[in-house]
Design a protein around this motif. Sequence first.
Motif, PDB file in Angstrom:
ATOM      1  N   LEU A  77       3.991   0.685   1.963  1.00 38.97           N
ATOM      2  CA  LEU A  77       3.861  -0.708   3.486  1.00 38.97           C
ATOM      3  C   LEU A  77       3.725  -2.177   2.889  1.00 38.97           C
ATOM      4  CD1 LEU A  77       0.988   2.048   6.029  1.00 38.97           C
ATOM      5  CD2 LEU A  77       4.221   1.417   5.981  1.00 38.97           C
ATOM      6  N   THR A 119      -0.763   7.959  -2.697  1.00 37.09           N
ATOM      7  CA  THR A 119      -2.177   7.910  -1.563  1.00 37.09           C
ATOM      8  C   THR A 119      -2.586   6.435  -1.681  1.00 37.09           C
ATOM      9  OG1 THR A 119      -0.044   9.400  -0.362  1.00 37.09           O
ATOM     10  CG2 THR A 119      -1.844   7.995   1.836  1.00 37.09           C
ATOM     11  N   GLU A 130       1.029  -1.421  -0.032  1.00 39.03           N
ATOM     12  CA  GLU A 130      -0.590  -0.071  -0.365  1.00 39.03           C
ATOM     13  C   GLU A 130       0.976   1.162   0.076  1.00 39.03           C
ATOM     14  OE1 GLU A 130      -3.602   1.852   2.286  1.00 39.03           O
ATOM     15  OE2 GLU A 130      -2.848   0.672   3.483  1.00 39.03           O
ATOM     16  N   GLU A 187       8.064  -0.397   5.950  1.00 39.61           N
ATOM     17  CA  GLU A 187       7.913   0.974   5.503  1.00 39.61           C
ATOM     18  C   GLU A 187       9.288   1.007   4.823  1.00 39.61           C
ATOM     19  OE1 GLU A 187       8.465   6.246   6.474  1.00 39.61           O
ATOM     20  OE2 GLU A 187       6.666   4.698   7.498  1.00 39.61           O
ATOM     21  N   TYR A 204       1.986   3.987   0.682  1.00 40.98           N
ATOM     22  CA  TYR A 204       2.014   5.490   2.526  1.00 40.98           C
ATOM     23  C   TYR A 204       1.863   7.169   1.851  1.00 40.98           C
ATOM     24  CZ  TYR A 204       3.097   7.030   6.915  1.00 40.98           C
ATOM     25  OH  TYR A 204       3.687   7.823   8.173  1.00 40.98           O
TER      26      TYR A 204
END
Length: 194
Positions: A150, A172, A134, A159, A136
């Motif tokens: 992430l 994001t 995902e 991260e 970030y």
Amino acid sequence: MTDFLSFWDYLMTIEKIYWLVAIPSTLLLLIQLVITFIAGDLDSGGDISHDTADPGDQGFHIFTYKNVLGFFTIFSWTGLGFLKLGLGTFFSVISSILAGTIMMLLMAWIFLKISKMNVSGTMIIQNAIDKTAEVYLTVPEGRKGKGKVLISIQGSVHELDAITDDLKPIPTGAMVLVMEVIADETLVVTKINS
């Protein structure tokens, strides 16, 4: 003292052998357990087996100090118990050898399973390839800068820096697929169309 001598003289030879094995092996096993609980496992170099395999090898080792102590402890107490039940010398010896051997194998199996649970905390970044992540922080288009993603690798979330070859920035919250890892541990990602 005379009670002990009369007790000792009353015993059969096989019972004397069992007692001579039971007392020191039980005492040493208890000491080993106390040391293990207080100071950690001190058996790292204590293999009786002189295996020339890699020292990092955590294979199935039967003849270790702990396993041999377990064998003699179970062997002697099982033998004494069967003699006390009146089952005879032959049955007692065979059964105690079998019980000691089962204990050795069981302990070797348990230590093998425990050693496999010992996992290195080092992340292997190559395990990220072909995984989803995902975004970030927005990943700029065409490798014009780095964003952040992430990603779950080896059971923990990390991260990491990410770049993309996509023609549009990846915002994001978007889901991406890791295509490759470049030299400085930066992930090359592409947006997953949903």
